[in-house]
Design a protein around this motif. Structure first.
Motif, PDB file in Angstrom:
ATOM      1  N   UNK A 178     -30.982  65.499  73.071  1.00  0.00           N
ATOM      2  CA  UNK A 178     -31.619  64.210  73.363  1.00  0.00           C
ATOM      3  C   UNK A 178     -30.910  63.046  72.679  1.00  0.00           C
ATOM      4  N   UNK A 179     -29.708  63.269  72.161  1.00  0.00           N
ATOM      5  CA  UNK A 179     -29.001  62.192  71.460  1.00  0.00           C
ATOM      6  C   UNK A 179     -27.498  62.322  71.668  1.00  0.00           C
ATOM      7  N   UNK A 180     -26.805  61.173  71.466  1.00  0.00           N
ATOM      8  CA  UNK A 180     -25.355  61.080  71.608  1.00  0.00           C
ATOM      9  C   UNK A 180     -24.841  60.313  70.385  1.00  0.00           C
ATOM     10  N   UNK A 181     -23.760  60.801  69.762  1.00  0.00           N
ATOM     11  CA  UNK A 181     -23.342  60.171  68.510  1.00  0.00           C
ATOM     12  C   UNK A 181     -21.835  60.255  68.335  1.00  0.00           C
ATOM     13  N   UNK A 182     -21.318  59.276  67.577  1.00  0.00           N
ATOM     14  CA  UNK A 182     -19.917  59.247  67.150  1.00  0.00           C
ATOM     15  C   UNK A 182     -19.889  59.481  65.647  1.00  0.00           C
ATOM     16  N   UNK A 183     -19.177  60.526  65.224  1.00  0.00           N
ATOM     17  CA  UNK A 183     -19.023  60.840  63.808  1.00  0.00           C
ATOM     18  C   UNK A 183     -17.762  60.169  63.293  1.00  0.00           C
ATOM     19  N   UNK A 184     -17.902  59.322  62.245  1.00  0.00           N
ATOM     20  CA  UNK A 184     -16.768  58.635  61.652  1.00  0.00           C
ATOM     21  C   UNK A 184     -16.641  59.074  60.203  1.00  0.00           C
ATOM     22  N   UNK A 185     -15.747  60.028  59.947  1.00  0.00           N
ATOM     23  CA  UNK A 185     -15.420  60.455  58.599  1.00  0.00           C
ATOM     24  C   UNK A 185     -14.005  59.983  58.273  1.00  0.00           C
ATOM     25  N   UNK A 186     -13.675  59.962  57.010  1.00  0.00           N
ATOM     26  CA  UNK A 186     -12.405  59.373  56.587  1.00  0.00           C
ATOM     27  C   UNK A 186     -11.197  60.075  57.204  1.00  0.00           C
ATOM     28  N   UNK A 187     -11.291  61.376  57.430  1.00  0.00           N
ATOM     29  CA  UNK A 187     -10.155  62.114  57.960  1.00  0.00           C
ATOM     30  C   UNK A 187     -10.425  62.749  59.323  1.00  0.00           C
ATOM     31  N   UNK A 188     -11.563  62.485  59.902  1.00  0.00           N
ATOM     32  CA  UNK A 188     -11.863  63.093  61.201  1.00  0.00           C
ATOM     33  C   UNK A 188     -12.880  62.248  61.953  1.00  0.00           C
ATOM     34  N   UNK A 189     -12.637  62.081  63.245  1.00  0.00           N
ATOM     35  CA  UNK A 189     -13.567  61.457  64.169  1.00  0.00           C
ATOM     36  C   UNK A 189     -13.980  62.516  65.189  1.00  0.00           C
ATOM     37  N   UNK A 190     -15.265  62.504  65.587  1.00  0.00           N
ATOM     38  CA  UNK A 190     -15.739  63.452  66.588  1.00  0.00           C
ATOM     39  C   UNK A 190     -16.835  62.805  67.415  1.00  0.00           C
ATOM     40  N   UNK A 191     -16.929  63.248  68.661  1.00  0.00           N
ATOM     41  CA  UNK A 191     -18.032  62.851  69.537  1.00  0.00           C
ATOM     42  C   UNK A 191     -18.963  64.043  69.672  1.00  0.00           C
ATOM     43  N   UNK A 192     -20.278  63.808  69.484  1.00  0.00           N
ATOM     44  CA  UNK A 192     -21.256  64.898  69.469  1.00  0.00           C
ATOM     45  C   UNK A 192     -22.344  64.663  70.507  1.00  0.00           C
ATOM     46  N   UNK A 193     -22.684  65.740  71.214  1.00  0.00           N
ATOM     47  CA  UNK A 193     -23.885  65.765  72.065  1.00  0.00           C
ATOM     48  C   UNK A 193     -24.278  67.218  72.294  1.00  0.00           C
ATOM     49  N   UNK A 194     -25.574  67.495  72.117  1.00  0.00           N
ATOM     50  CA  UNK A 194     -26.105  68.851  72.344  1.00  0.00           C
ATOM     51  C   UNK A 194     -25.354  69.873  71.490  1.00  0.00           C
ATOM     52  N   UNK A 195     -25.007  69.493  70.243  1.00  0.00           N
ATOM     53  CA  UNK A 195     -24.287  70.337  69.289  1.00  0.00           C
ATOM     54  C   UNK A 195     -22.877  70.700  69.758  1.00  0.00           C
ATOM     55  N   UNK A 196     -22.374  70.019  70.777  1.00  0.00           N
ATOM     56  CA  UNK A 196     -21.013  70.227  71.246  1.00  0.00           C
ATOM     57  C   UNK A 196     -20.120  69.126  70.682  1.00  0.00           C
ATOM     58  N   UNK A 197     -19.028  69.524  70.034  1.00  0.00           N
ATOM     59  CA  UNK A 197     -18.137  68.572  69.372  1.00  0.00           C
ATOM     60  C   UNK A 197     -16.852  68.376  70.165  1.00  0.00           C
TER      61      UNK A 197
END
Length: 511
Positions: A429-448
């Protein structure tokens, strides 16, 4: 015959004391049966010679028999006779071995038995009356029936929900189809109009040049004819030996003198230079349709499911905004100015380890707060939702972050608040952009989906509910598309932020 059998059965089931059918039959140690009340009255009036004895065989008991054991088999037989109007059990359908009624139930063997079976083959087993076992089974069946009712209602509810989702999907697809169809019709119409104007312009330029050439050609042909006439006269004069005729010939030829007035048209119309702006625009459109739009479909996953994430960044960027790169902050904000939204964090949702300030526009992970209990508050994840929600139209906002240890995204309101699955992007039920210092990821439904890492202190979020796109842009001196989700949003979406230790995230005000 039936009457005779009934009388014999009633005699067998009659108390020797009251001569009536047993009431609560009990059995003495000598094996005789009596009504419980009749035997108690007998034992209450003992004689001196025999204080306690059997009313039938006069067997003496050393002490009063206590407690009086109820004869369950005899009680059930009495009950059956009374219910059936003293009709004895029919041998058919009874015990095949002893031709007696199946009055008892053996729980060990799980079968109905008669009284003889109980004293022989099933001696020492857990025996109950058929009626008692029936009551127990009815309770179990009632419980199963209630459970089936609950499951049926739950399944019917899921069916109704799925049907509503199908209707929502069809409505969304219909709206999207109409929207895109209108856009393509408008685009086609505009291109056709531009095409007509360009072709008309080229035709006019061609016609103008040809008319100029025809005019020059006509004048040159006239000059040519005049020159031929003069040449003929000159040739005739030169062939003549008459000196007077040669002296009379004009020394100046007017035709040659006026030849300088004729201007020839240019051989190159220079249309490419004149239409350079149109050419660049058409090249951009060709790039958009051939590389970006076609690339969108080439890189999309081959699946019957609705895709939750797109593959090409440039495609959705060009389609949703017509923008990939800007050179100044003012240019960056200009395409989003009408869609820019001023947001604020909802204090009822913020985790107790987070602190809100500046009119609920800034959240920091520094001190533990004593917030009141609320059903919408996140209990496990360091997260907060915004008060605003969006379900139609286009919306844009920006988030300033102090360091790259955040999740930015959107979610439906029904996201969990009690467990680790409440982290945005780690559920359906959510969509997110992960911004870490050494990695970026797009997340939805626990799929990266792994993304190239970068270093942005400000991130823009663009939500197009109509087109079903959610885009993230990194902002510094330029504006670069980081990632775009594409989905079918069926509920209002709430902006959400997760922050790590010592991180501060601020909702930026519109420019």
């Amino acid at each position: 015959m039936a009457t005779l059998q009934s009388r014999e059965l009633e005699e067998k089931l009659s108390c020797p004391i009251c001569l009536d059918i047993f009431t609560e039959p009990v059995t003495t140690r000598c094996g005789h049966n009596f009504c419980k009340s009749c035997l108690e009255k007998h034992l209450d009036h003992p004689r001196a010679a025999a204080p306690y004895d059997c009313p039938s065989c006069r067997t003496v008991f050393e002490q009063r028999p206590e407690p009086l054991c109820r004869n369950l088999v005899l009680a059930d037989m009495v009950q059956i006779v009374r219910l059936r109007g003293s009709e004895p059990p029919h041998p058919q359908g009874g015990c095949p071995a002893h031709h007696k009624a199946l009055e008892l139930y053996c729980r060990k063997e799980r079968q109905c038995i008669c009284s003889v079976c109980a004293t022989r083959e099933h001696k020492g087993h857990d025996l109950v009356t058929v009626d008692d076992e029936r009551l127990q089974r009815e309770k179990e069946l009632v419980a199963k029936h209630e459970e089936m009712e609950r499951q049926l209602k739950k399944t019917e509810g899921l069916i109704d929900k799925l049907k509503q989702q199908k209707i929502s999907v069809k409505d969304c697809a219909s709206r999207a189809q109409t929207n895109y169809d209108n856009k393509f019709v408008m685009l086609k119409k505009e291109l056709e109009e531009v095409q007509d104007k360009v072709l008309e312009y080229i035709a006019n330029e061609e016609q103008l040049a040809l008319e100029q050439a025809d005019s020059a050609l006509e004048r040159l042909e006239e000059k040519c004819n005049e020159l031929r006439e003069v040449r003929l006269k000159l040739a005739t004069t030169l062939k003549s030996n008459d000196s007077v005729q040669i002296l009379k010939f004009p020394q100046e030829i007017p035709v040659i003198k006026r030849q300088q007035d004729i201007v020839l048209p240019p051989s190159d119309l220079a249309i490419e230079n004149k239409l350079e702006g149109v050419k660049r625009a058409l090249e951009q459109i060709c790039i958009l349709t051939d590389q970006n739009l076609q690339g969108f479909f080439r890189q999309a996953p081959e699946s019957l499911d609705i895709p939750e994430s797109t593959a090409t960044e440039q495609c959705v960027s060009a389609v949703a905004l017509g923008l990939q790169l800007c050179t100044t902050h003012e240019h960056i904000r200009e395409p989003f100015r009408q869609s820019y939204r001023q947001l604020s964090f909802n204090p009822n949702t913020v985790h107790r380890f987070l602190t809100l300030s500046k009119g609920n526009r800034r959240v920091s992970h520094k001190d533990t707060q004593k917030y009141p209990m609320h059903e919408e508050r996140f209990e496990k994840v360091w997260q907060v939702l915004c008060c605003e929600s969006f379900d139609t139209g286009q919306h844009y906002w920006e988030v300033q972050i102090s360091s790259q240890w955040v999740y930015l995204g959107v979610t439906y309101k029904k996201i969990s608040r009690r467990d680790d699955s409440a982290l945005i992007g780690r559920n359906s039920v959510s969509w997110a952009l992960q911004l870490f210092s050494k990695s970026y990821s797009a997340w939805h439904n626990s799929q990266e989906e792994k993304l190239p890492p970068a270093n942005y202190g400000r991130v823009g979020v663009y939500l197009d509910c109509t087109m079903g796109t959610l885009s993230f842009y990194g902002i510094n001196n330029t504006m670069t598309l980081i990632h775009t989700f594409q989905s079918v949003f069926i509920e209002p979406l709430y902006p959400a932020v997760w922050v790590g230790d010592d991180v501060v995230a601020t909702l930026c005000l519109p420019p």
